[in-house]
Design a protein around this motif. Structure first.
Motif, PDB file in Angstrom:
ATOM      1  N   GLU A 111     -23.586  10.891  -5.238  1.00 19.15           N
ATOM      2  CA  GLU A 111     -23.023  10.544  -3.931  1.00 19.15           C
ATOM      3  C   GLU A 111     -24.071   9.865  -3.060  1.00 19.15           C
ATOM      4  OE1 GLU A 111     -20.809  12.628  -0.066  1.00 19.15           O
ATOM      5  OE2 GLU A 111     -22.059  13.845  -1.416  1.00 19.15           O
ATOM      6  N   ALA A 112     -25.284  10.386  -3.090  1.00 17.00           N
ATOM      7  CA  ALA A 112     -26.350   9.798  -2.280  1.00 17.00           C
ATOM      8  C   ALA A 112     -26.678   8.378  -2.746  1.00 17.00           C
ATOM      9  CB  ALA A 112     -27.596  10.680  -2.362  1.00 17.00           C
ATOM     10  N   LYS A 113     -26.703   8.167  -4.039  1.00 16.61           N
ATOM     11  CA  LYS A 113     -27.027   6.842  -4.595  1.00 16.61           C
ATOM     12  C   LYS A 113     -25.993   5.806  -4.189  1.00 16.61           C
ATOM     13  CE  LYS A 113     -27.833   4.494  -9.011  1.00 16.61           C
ATOM     14  NZ  LYS A 113     -27.892   4.675 -10.485  1.00 16.61           N
ATOM     15  N   ASN A 114     -24.716   6.203  -4.146  1.00 21.38           N
ATOM     16  CA  ASN A 114     -23.632   5.261  -3.863  1.00 21.38           C
ATOM     17  C   ASN A 114     -23.202   5.264  -2.401  1.00 21.38           C
ATOM     18  OD1 ASN A 114     -23.379   4.427  -6.623  1.00 21.38           O
ATOM     19  ND2 ASN A 114     -22.296   6.344  -7.059  1.00 21.38           N
ATOM     20  N   TRP A 115     -23.973   5.903  -1.554  1.00 26.20           N
ATOM     21  CA  TRP A 115     -23.610   5.990  -0.137  1.00 26.20           C
ATOM     22  C   TRP A 115     -23.598   4.587   0.478  1.00 26.20           C
ATOM     23  CZ3 TRP A 115     -21.080   9.163   2.604  1.00 26.20           C
ATOM     24  CH2 TRP A 115     -21.221   9.285   3.991  1.00 26.20           C
ATOM     25  N   PRO A 116     -22.473   4.161   1.030  1.00 22.62           N
ATOM     26  CA  PRO A 116     -22.361   2.770   1.500  1.00 22.62           C
ATOM     27  C   PRO A 116     -23.018   2.503   2.849  1.00 22.62           C
ATOM     28  CG  PRO A 116     -20.311   3.941   1.893  1.00 22.62           C
ATOM     29  CD  PRO A 116     -21.202   4.891   1.142  1.00 22.62           C
ATOM     30  N   ILE A 127     -38.190   6.814   2.767  1.00 23.06           N
ATOM     31  CA  ILE A 127     -38.465   5.485   2.209  1.00 23.06           C
ATOM     32  C   ILE A 127     -39.931   5.350   1.796  1.00 23.06           C
ATOM     33  CG2 ILE A 127     -38.570   3.016   2.770  1.00 23.06           C
ATOM     34  CD1 ILE A 127     -36.081   3.474   4.528  1.00 23.06           C
ATOM     35  N   ARG A 128     -40.831   5.983   2.545  1.00 18.45           N
ATOM     36  CA  ARG A 128     -42.261   5.879   2.242  1.00 18.45           C
ATOM     37  C   ARG A 128     -42.722   6.872   1.185  1.00 18.45           C
ATOM     38  NH1 ARG A 128     -42.707   5.512   8.037  1.00 18.45           N
ATOM     39  NH2 ARG A 128     -43.398   7.697   8.077  1.00 18.45           N
ATOM     40  N   SER A 129     -41.823   7.730   0.729  1.00 21.42           N
ATOM     41  CA  SER A 129     -42.211   8.739  -0.265  1.00 21.42           C
ATOM     42  C   SER A 129     -42.443   8.083  -1.626  1.00 21.42           C
ATOM     43  CB  SER A 129     -41.119   9.801  -0.379  1.00 21.42           C
ATOM     44  OG  SER A 129     -40.959  10.479   0.850  1.00 21.42           O
ATOM     45  N   PRO A 130     -43.256   8.693  -2.487  1.00 22.64           N
ATOM     46  CA  PRO A 130     -43.553   8.095  -3.794  1.00 22.64           C
ATOM     47  C   PRO A 130     -42.424   8.296  -4.804  1.00 22.64           C
ATOM     48  CG  PRO A 130     -44.702  10.183  -3.558  1.00 22.64           C
ATOM     49  CD  PRO A 130     -44.045   9.916  -2.241  1.00 22.64           C
ATOM     50  N   GLY A 131     -42.323   7.377  -5.733  1.00 22.43           N
ATOM     51  CA  GLY A 131     -41.425   7.510  -6.883  1.00 22.43           C
ATOM     52  C   GLY A 131     -39.977   7.739  -6.519  1.00 22.43           C
ATOM     53  N   GLU A 132     -39.341   8.630  -7.261  1.00 24.07           N
ATOM     54  CA  GLU A 132     -37.908   8.880  -7.083  1.00 24.07           C
ATOM     55  C   GLU A 132     -37.579   9.479  -5.723  1.00 24.07           C
ATOM     56  OE1 GLU A 132     -36.109  12.300  -9.034  1.00 24.07           O
ATOM     57  OE2 GLU A 132     -38.071  12.734  -9.938  1.00 24.07           O
ATOM     58  N   HIS A 137     -31.221  12.026  -1.938  1.00 27.83           N
ATOM     59  CA  HIS A 137     -30.857  12.977  -2.979  1.00 27.83           C
ATOM     60  C   HIS A 137     -29.822  13.964  -2.441  1.00 27.83           C
ATOM     61  CE1 HIS A 137     -33.938  12.344  -6.252  1.00 27.83           C
ATOM     62  NE2 HIS A 137     -34.468  11.629  -5.274  1.00 27.83           N
ATOM     63  N   ALA A 138     -29.284  14.739  -3.339  1.00 24.81           N
ATOM     64  CA  ALA A 138     -28.427  15.852  -2.928  1.00 24.81           C
ATOM     65  C   ALA A 138     -29.201  16.753  -1.981  1.00 24.81           C
ATOM     66  CB  ALA A 138     -27.969  16.645  -4.155  1.00 24.81           C
ATOM     67  N   GLY A 139     -28.565  17.165  -0.891  1.00 25.88           N
ATOM     68  CA  GLY A 139     -29.226  18.003   0.099  1.00 25.88           C
ATOM     69  C   GLY A 139     -29.799  17.236   1.263  1.00 25.88           C
TER      70      GLY A 139
END
Length: 343
Positions: A111-116, A127-132, A137-139
């Motif tokens: 859901e988070a990935k496809n959030w429009p 946004i400034r966090s490393p990697g994934e 994410h969920a939560g």
């Protein structure tokens, strides 16, 4: 019974405050000047009642007093033609808190990935966090797109174009009150004083560590006792706080640092400020001390506080005094004693 009620309206002209907002290229903040007018309306109520009678064949007397006051203020003059929300503007209700509306948490990574809706304006730390962890994410928190443009932001940060902001509260106290009373009966006397505020809103500051915990600075040594139970996890999807991410309450442009309607706090409270109980020992027990008076007493300060504040570790008056609640705490104080009067 006696009572008084006053209604007033006060105009303040040439109020000393920071002047009009200056362009950032100016290189300094706007200097203070006699720049604003405001009008305040309010009331003060005072009621007092006393009486006496008989209880169990003995004289009893008692009295109680209540005071209640309230006021609101509005800006009537200030040089802010664009009505920027970052400064006073004509028609502003003093103390307004503008913020975003939340819509719960993402229930899955999908859901988070496809959030429009683009939330980058309020997700700077993510946004400034490393990697994934640089993606939602969920939560994580979902923000409501109030103006329907699929972008969460504050528009031009003006009254006419405030993006997804709305007024979510007011930081000025409303309905301040006090109650005091006393009772005297059969050698006993009791007096008490209660005080409180009926409504006042507070959005925790970025260093309010006793509220935000690790969401502010992850290296804080203080951890609220029940904090773990309030953090989102797949096993605790309805937790008060979202997925644990450090600095999201500290850094500007981050989800918890952006005032919103979930984490704004109601500072209304009722405090038992003082309670004193005394007993005058009858002469029959102190025959050898005739015509002298002996009184034992107990006195307590700040014995009880009822509040809607969503933390056990910040007192509402601490939050009123400072955005991070970092002022000297209120202590409970107990006193016992004996008063001797030689007549």
């Amino acid at each position: 019974m006696t009572a008084s009620f006053d209604v007033y309206q006060r105009e303040t002209t040439d109020m000393i405050t920071a002047g009009p907002t200056l362009p950032s290229v100016f290189g300094a903040s706007s200097p203070n000047q006699n720049a604003a007018d405001l009008i305040t309306t309010g009331f003060d109520l005072s009621v007092r009642w006393n009486n006496n009678g008989q209880l169990a064949g003995k004289q009893i007397s008692y009295d109680i007093g209540v005071v209640l006051s309230d006021y609101t203020s509005r800006i009537t003059k200030f040089n802010n033609p664009n009505k920027l929300l970052s400064n006073y503007y004509v028609g502003q209700k003093v103390g307004e808190i503008w913020g975003y509306s939340l819509d719960g948490y993402f229930t899955s990574d999908e859901e988070a990935k496809n959030w429009p809706i683009n939330q980058s304006f309020v997700n700077s730390t993510i946004i400034r966090s490393p990697g994934e962890w640089s993606t939602l994410h969920a939560g994580d928190i979902k923000f409501k797109d109030l103006n329907g443009d699929n972008i969460i932001n504050n528009g031009k940060n003006t009254v006419d174009d405030h993006g997804d902001l709305k007024v979510i509260g007011n930081k000025l106290p409303r309905y301040s009150y006090g109650i005091n009373g006393s009772v005297r009966w059969a050698g006993f006397d009791l007096s008490l004083f209660l005080q409180g505020v009926g409504r006042q809103d507070w959005y925790p500051g970025n260093n309010a560590d006793k509220f935000w915990g690790f969401y502010s600075r992850p290296y804080f040594s203080y951890i609220p006792k029940d904090f773990e139970s309030q953090i989102w996890s797949p096993e605790n999807p309805n937790a008060y706080f979202p997925l644990l991410r450090g600095y999201t309450a500290l850094n500007s442009g981050s989800e918890l640092n952006s005032p919103n309607d979930k984490y704004i706090q109601n500072l209304s409270y009722l405090r038992l400020k003082n309670l004193t109980i005394g007993y005058n020992i009858p002469q029959t027990f102190i025959k050898n001390w005739k015509r002298n008076q002996f009184k034992i007493f107990f006195s307590g300060q700040n014995l009880m506080t009822l509040t809607n504040l969503n933390t056990k570790y910040i007192d509402p008056e601490q939050a009123i005094a400072e955005a991070n609640g970092r002022v000297y705490p209120f202590f409970k104080i107990y006193s016992f004693g004996l008063n001797v009067s030689f007549l």
